[in-house]
Design an enzyme around this catalytic site. Structure first.
Site, mmCIF file in Angstrom:
data_model
loop_
_atom_site.group_PDB
_atom_site.id
_atom_site.type_symbol
_atom_site.label_atom_id
_atom_site.label_comp_id
_atom_site.label_asym_id
_atom_site.label_seq_id
_atom_site.Cartn_x
_atom_site.Cartn_y
_atom_site.Cartn_z
ATOM 1 N N CYS A 1 7.869 16.237 36.086
ATOM 2 C CA CYS A 1 8.816 16.206 34.966
ATOM 3 C C CYS A 1 9.649 17.482 35.010
ATOM 4 C CB CYS A 1 8.079 16.164 33.624
ATOM 5 S SG CYS A 1 6.752 14.957 33.485
ATOM 6 N N CYS B 1 10.536 7.128 33.927
ATOM 7 C CA CYS B 1 10.783 8.355 34.685
ATOM 8 C C CYS B 1 9.764 8.512 35.814
ATOM 9 C CB CYS B 1 10.763 9.575 33.763
ATOM 10 S SG CYS B 1 12.353 9.886 32.956
ATOM 11 N N CYS C 1 0.811 -1.217 0.000
ATOM 12 C CA CYS C 1 0.000 0.000 0.000
ATOM 13 C C CYS C 1 0.845 1.268 0.000
ATOM 14 C CB CYS C 1 -0.928 0.030 1.206
ATOM 15 S SG CYS C 1 -2.170 -1.267 1.142
ATOM 16 N N ARG D 1 9.860 5.356 28.122
ATOM 17 C CA ARG D 1 10.705 6.286 28.861
ATOM 18 C C ARG D 1 9.883 7.056 29.893
ATOM 19 N NH1 ARG D 1 15.414 7.568 31.384
ATOM 20 N NH2 ARG D 1 16.912 8.011 29.764
#
Ligand code: HEC
Ligand code: HEC
Length: 281
Positions: A197, A242, A99, A238
């Site tokens: 974070c 973390c 495709c 990941r």
């Protein structure tokens, strides 16, 4: 690991770790002779002034592995995906190639704009979702599992076709609530250590967290080959690692939460070159 995070946590609490940020050394990354952007001024709305690729924070030895595709261990897996691209699988008797034709043409630029809104699904989708829709609906084959070898290899092959192109995601329109959700997650303090974070990748990048040189946590090099586990690692893999390091309950690879976070983190790295497949410690 435990001690180092405890130390970081104590330092953050007392404000010590928020002292002067160490900028990475001035270095340039050329892969097989082609220069990739690893440093760029951030847009005005960005919380950071300068953006640096994670490559800039690695040791000379690790960096070198990414400058030549013959030395880059990720290419073993990319080669496997090249074979998978041409392999007929499933009840429909189709291969990806039937495709899409040549992967170099059809998948060029795809990774640079991922994740993105998919109108049919009514959700923000990562590249893995698109691959699995083709597998299940168009090939009538089994879906590949997120963060497992087959999927990560295909994601690396697809990502490679955008190498050198700037990360550029659409966070407007129906994708906006996802972006906002991802942003909120980025600043949420998780786990017993109460770290977000941002605690590590925004406030402390450039600092050492024991033997690890903290980067800004960008995803422009994913999937990435890690010397630590000698395989390809997905973006969501990941994220999971973390969050787990903060001793928090984490989310599943492929979950809505991680796709929202991926969109936001991709936006944070806009303008950096796609480096897929990168090499990290
Ligand atoms: C029966 C035809 C068919 C097969 C087989 C097929 N695809 Fe697709 N694929 C499509 C169509 C149609 C679309 C949606 C339109 C488009 O973006 O090209 C698509 C979209 C995609 C996209 C999203 C592209 C984008 O720009 O958003 C990816 C990634 C993808 N396919 C990967 C694969 C992979 C990997 C395989 C093999 C495992 C595969 N496809 C097999 C037809 C197919
Ligand atoms: C306790 C500190 C800490 C926290 C909190 C943390 N990380 Fe990390 N992260 C690290 C370390 C250490 C590394 C490995 C060194 C590096 O690349 O920064 C890393 C690496 C990464 C990388 C890989 C970067 C690259 O270039 O390969 C990404 C992406 C990332 N983190 C995203 C996140 C996200 C998203 C969150 C929040 C859910 C988060 N991290 C929370 C410490 C942390």
């Amino acid at each position: 690991m435990r001690h180092m995070i405890a130390a970081l946590c104590a330092a953050t609490a007392s404000g010590l770790a928020l002292a002067a940020l160490a900028e990475p050394d001035d270095q340039s990354l050329a892969v097989d002779g082609v220069e990739l952007v690893t440093e760029i001024k951030a847009s005005d709305e960005h919380p950071l002034d300068m953006l640096y690729s994670g490559w800039r924070f690695r040791t000379d030895e690790t960096q070198a592995l990414q400058t030549d595709d013959f030395d880059n261990p990720a290419f073993i897996f990319v080669e496997q995906a090249v074979d998978a691209w041409d392999t007929v699988e499933g009840e429909a008797g189709k291969s990806c190639a039937e495709c899409h034709g040549a992967v170099e043409e059809s998948m060029k630029g795809v990774r640079a704009g991922m994740p993105k809104w998919d109108a049919e699904a009514g959700e923000v989708w990562s590249v893995e979702n698109f691959v699995n829709r083709c597998r299940t609906e168009r090939m009538q084959a089994e879906p590949w599992k997120w963060d497992k070898a087959d999927m990560n290899a295909m994601a690396a092959l697809i990502g490679l076709q955008s190498r050198g192109m700037p990360v550029d995601v659409d966070v407007s329109g129906p994708a906006e609530p996802w972006f906002k959700r991802g942003e909120e997650m980025y600043y949420t303090r998780y786990g017993q250590l109460e770290l977000s974070c941002a605690s590590c990748h925004e406030e402390n990048y450039g600092n050492m967290i024991r033997a690890d040189h903290l980067s800004q946590g960008h995803i422009n090099g994913f999937p990435t080959y890690r010397l630590k586990n000698t395989k390809l690692n997905s973006v969501h893999g990941r994220f999971k690692g973390c969050i787990r390091d903060t001793r928090a309950h984490t989310f599943k690879p492929g979950s809505e939460e991680f796709r929202a976070l991926e969109l936001y983190v991709a936006w944070r790295g806009e303008g950096l070159a796609v480096e897929t497949p990168s090499v990290r410690q």
